[in-house]
Design a protein around this motif. Structure first.
Motif, short mmCIF file in Angstrom:
data_model
loop_
_atom_site.label_atom_id
_atom_site.label_comp_id
_atom_site.label_asym_id
_atom_site.label_seq_id
_atom_site.Cartn_x
_atom_site.Cartn_y
_atom_site.Cartn_z
N VAL A 1 -9.11 29.16 -30.89
CA VAL A 1 -9.16 27.71 -31.09
C VAL A 1 -7.79 27.22 -31.56
O VAL A 1 -6.91 28.02 -31.89
CB VAL A 1 -10.24 27.30 -32.12
CG1 VAL A 1 -11.61 27.74 -31.66
CG2 VAL A 1 -9.94 27.87 -33.49
N VAL B 1 -9.12 25.01 -37.69
CA VAL B 1 -8.95 26.10 -38.66
C VAL B 1 -8.46 25.53 -39.98
O VAL B 1 -8.97 25.87 -41.05
CB VAL B 1 -7.97 27.17 -38.13
CG1 VAL B 1 -7.65 28.19 -39.20
CG2 VAL B 1 -8.55 27.85 -36.90
N GLN C 1 -18.50 25.46 -37.60
CA GLN C 1 -18.72 26.85 -37.18
C GLN C 1 -17.65 27.78 -37.76
O GLN C 1 -17.97 28.87 -38.24
CB GLN C 1 -18.71 26.94 -35.66
CG GLN C 1 -19.90 26.26 -35.01
CD GLN C 1 -19.80 26.24 -33.51
OE1 GLN C 1 -18.99 26.95 -32.92
NE2 GLN C 1 -20.62 25.44 -32.86
N LEU C 2 -16.40 27.33 -37.75
CA LEU C 2 -15.33 28.13 -38.33
C LEU C 2 -15.50 28.28 -39.84
O LEU C 2 -15.28 29.35 -40.40
CB LEU C 2 -13.97 27.49 -38.02
CG LEU C 2 -13.54 27.56 -36.57
CD1 LEU C 2 -12.30 26.69 -36.35
CD2 LEU C 2 -13.26 28.99 -36.14
N LEU D 1 -18.15 30.86 -40.40
CA LEU D 1 -17.63 32.19 -40.06
C LEU D 1 -16.73 32.72 -41.16
O LEU D 1 -16.89 33.87 -41.62
CB LEU D 1 -16.86 32.12 -38.73
CG LEU D 1 -16.18 33.41 -38.29
CD1 LEU D 1 -17.22 34.49 -37.99
CD2 LEU D 1 -15.32 33.14 -37.07
N LEU D 2 -15.80 31.91 -41.62
CA LEU D 2 -14.92 32.33 -42.70
C LEU D 2 -15.69 32.61 -43.98
O LEU D 2 -15.46 33.63 -44.65
CB LEU D 2 -13.87 31.24 -42.97
CG LEU D 2 -12.70 31.18 -42.00
CD1 LEU D 2 -11.95 29.86 -42.17
CD2 LEU D 2 -11.77 32.35 -42.22
N ASN E 1 -17.60 35.86 -43.71
CA ASN E 1 -16.71 37.02 -43.70
C ASN E 1 -16.08 37.29 -45.06
O ASN E 1 -15.88 38.44 -45.43
CB ASN E 1 -15.63 36.85 -42.64
CG ASN E 1 -16.16 37.01 -41.23
OD1 ASN E 1 -17.26 37.50 -41.02
ND2 ASN E 1 -15.40 36.57 -40.26
N GLU F 1 -7.04 34.50 -33.23
CA GLU F 1 -8.16 35.45 -33.23
C GLU F 1 -9.45 34.83 -32.70
O GLU F 1 -10.24 35.48 -32.04
CB GLU F 1 -8.42 35.98 -34.64
CG GLU F 1 -7.39 36.92 -35.16
CD GLU F 1 -7.63 37.30 -36.62
OE1 GLU F 1 -8.77 37.11 -37.11
OE2 GLU F 1 -6.68 37.76 -37.26
N THR F 2 -9.66 33.55 -33.02
CA THR F 2 -10.91 32.89 -32.64
C THR F 2 -10.78 32.08 -31.35
O THR F 2 -11.77 31.57 -30.84
CB THR F 2 -11.40 31.96 -33.77
OG1 THR F 2 -10.35 31.05 -34.11
CG2 THR F 2 -11.80 32.77 -34.99
N PHE G 1 -5.51 33.13 -37.50
CA PHE G 1 -6.97 32.97 -37.36
C PHE G 1 -7.31 32.15 -36.13
O PHE G 1 -8.29 32.43 -35.44
CB PHE G 1 -7.56 32.34 -38.62
CG PHE G 1 -9.06 32.39 -38.65
CD1 PHE G 1 -9.72 33.58 -38.85
CD2 PHE G 1 -9.80 31.24 -38.45
CE1 PHE G 1 -11.11 33.64 -38.86
CE2 PHE G 1 -11.18 31.29 -38.45
CZ PHE G 1 -11.83 32.49 -38.67
#
Length: 70
Positions: free
Chosen positions: A43, A48, A12-13, A16-17, A20, A40-41, A37
């Protein structure tokens, strides 16, 4: 019983990255700091770090290819 596929947090990360960066929300060349990061998320740093490691070669080649295009 029907099985439900669950995505891992790292996947999922990663998505997302990737989205973006490719959309320009994260500018090319911006330094991505794992701790920032992660905060921000919401986790831990481990997923990450895994997402960034997986993303690095894919994004680098895209950036290089788009820079080479006239």
């Amino acid at each position: 019983m029907k099985l439900i596929r669950r995505e891992r947090l790292g996947e999922q990360l990663f998505e997302l990255l990737r989205r973006n960066i490719l959309s320009g929300q994260i500018p090319v060349g911006r330094r991505l700091v794992q701790g920032e990061f992660a905060a921000e998320t919401g986790v831990s740093r481990l997923p990450v770090r895994d997402a960034l490691k997986r993303l690095r070669p894919r994004i680098s080649s895209r950036v290089m290819n788009s820079a080479a295009t006239p």
